[in-house]
Design an enzyme around this catalytic site. Sequence first.
Site, mmCIF file in Angstrom:
data_model
loop_
_atom_site.group_PDB
_atom_site.id
_atom_site.type_symbol
_atom_site.label_atom_id
_atom_site.label_comp_id
_atom_site.label_asym_id
_atom_site.label_seq_id
_atom_site.Cartn_x
_atom_site.Cartn_y
_atom_site.Cartn_z
ATOM 1 N N GLY A 70 0.843 -1.196 0.000
ATOM 2 C CA GLY A 70 0.000 0.000 0.000
ATOM 3 C C GLY A 70 0.878 1.245 0.000
ATOM 4 N N SER A 198 -4.188 -2.458 -0.232
ATOM 5 C CA SER A 198 -3.110 -3.346 0.224
ATOM 6 C C SER A 198 -3.697 -4.677 0.671
ATOM 7 C CB SER A 198 -2.373 -2.669 1.383
ATOM 8 O OG SER A 198 -1.395 -3.543 1.900
ATOM 9 N N HIS A 200 -2.745 -7.177 2.596
ATOM 10 C CA HIS A 200 -2.691 -7.736 3.961
ATOM 11 C C HIS A 200 -3.694 -7.104 4.924
ATOM 12 C CE1 HIS A 200 -0.226 -4.789 6.443
ATOM 13 N NE2 HIS A 200 0.030 -4.319 5.244
ATOM 14 N N CYS A 322 6.686 4.167 16.828
ATOM 15 C CA CYS A 322 7.981 4.126 17.487
ATOM 16 C C CYS A 322 9.048 4.411 16.448
ATOM 17 C CB CYS A 322 8.194 2.753 18.104
ATOM 18 S SG CYS A 322 9.630 2.692 19.159
HETATM 19 N N1 PLP Z 1 -2.326 3.565 4.147
HETATM 20 C C1 PLP Z 1 -3.011 3.262 5.266
HETATM 21 C C2 PLP Z 1 -4.225 4.051 5.610
HETATM 22 C C3 PLP Z 1 -2.581 2.234 6.093
HETATM 23 O O1 PLP Z 1 -3.259 1.954 7.209
HETATM 24 C C4 PLP Z 1 -1.420 1.502 5.736
HETATM 25 C C5 PLP Z 1 -0.896 0.428 6.608
HETATM 26 O O2 PLP Z 1 -0.989 0.499 7.823
HETATM 27 C C6 PLP Z 1 -0.761 1.846 4.546
HETATM 28 C C7 PLP Z 1 -1.239 2.884 3.788
HETATM 29 C C8 PLP Z 1 0.469 1.117 4.102
HETATM 30 O O3 PLP Z 1 0.162 -0.146 3.582
HETATM 31 P P1 PLP Z 1 1.296 -1.290 3.511
HETATM 32 O O4 PLP Z 1 1.412 -1.846 4.907
HETATM 33 O O5 PLP Z 1 0.792 -2.285 2.533
HETATM 34 O O6 PLP Z 1 2.544 -0.635 3.058
#
Ligand code: PLP
Length: 382
Positions: A70, A198, A200, A322
């Site tokens: 993502g 994304s 996962h 963190c």
């Molecule tokens: N955008 C949002 C709103 C997310 O919550 C996350 C992941 O926590 C991401 C982007 C990033 O996705 P990825 O973990 O696949 O890099």
Amino acid sequence: MSIYLDHNATTPVDPRVAEAMLVPLREAFGNPSSLHRFGQKARGMIEEARAEVARLVGATAAEIVFTGSGTEADNLALRGFSGAARGARRIIVYAAIEHHAIVNTAKALAEEGTSVVSVRCRPDGVIDLEDLRAKLDEETALVAVMLANNETGVLQPIGEVARIARAQGASVHCDAVQAVGKVPVDVKDLDVDTLALSAHKFGGPKGVGALFVRQGTRLRALLRGGSQERNRRAGTENVAGIVGLGKAAEIVRTEAGGEAERLAPLRDALEQALLKNPGTRPNGAGPRVANTTNVSFDGIEAESLVLALDLEGVAVSTGAACAAGAIEPSHVLRAMGLPVSRVQGSVRFSLGRGNTAAEIDAASGLVASILERQRRLAPSRS
Ligand code: PLP
């Protein structure tokens, strides 16, 4: 006891997804760019997955670009628009409550000389549309606003954002990473030019995502090399990951509505139970995804609550990131106007497929007893 309430961090891989991923791993090792049958078998699997992802978000297959996460999809959107910007229209506008994948990309672009502007958020967790209106002009290239916030679950009015952006001739990127699988997502209804997702976050594997790119959109590629993904993302494809994403998309398309209906009362029950503890307040109001609640516990360090719950087998998360050993208070909750002290006592509970009413009861009971114990041990903080 083992209760997983951190589905916004990541979800367990659906066993049907794992099963589907074994097929390319075992039977389709060919390079999808190869002309021979080995390659074409892998190619066929990728294209099936592409059609599934497209179906999930109301796009055409040709509008789906597979990425490595993502985060990469968000980077491709921001850097892609910025790199393709022409004339005076170069400014990138983004919401202050965006994920770091957007916020830190915007900051990096700013360091490289691109003008970027952040838009304020209201105390309820929704982007301030008046501020958005005020910050757009004929030099705005792109407006980036997420659909569902990862920390609060609050849904953003993307349709309205798009109307405001279009009125100024700007393009729209939507980070739908936390929305896909939780609410229906349709790129036409939302009227966006690009949209990130994304795998996962909705039962798929880690390390694979996708960017919807509306047909005709000018975007500069992030990765250069071969001509994969219609020159938008070079590199030999992660076939098993893409197949997993496609399977997760199919499952979500057919089953997610029922799951949201099942989760909403569980989340509400959890929230009500948590709010019965003294000094506890909810963060974020208005329309939210069905699985998320974020609450502040006065006088409590969120990290110590998270660790104490972990010792009991319950997994939740703080809103803090963190970085280099230092805990940084959540920029999302800060943007909503919460004082640092309240942010430091904020915990996110995010439900998902496996969770039951009995688990919710057990988790809220444990929170109550840990809070009571922590407050007893540190009476001066409460
Ligand atoms: N955008 C949002 C709103 C997310 O919550 C996350 C992941 O926590 C991401 C982007 C990033 O996705 P990825 O973990 O696949 O890099």
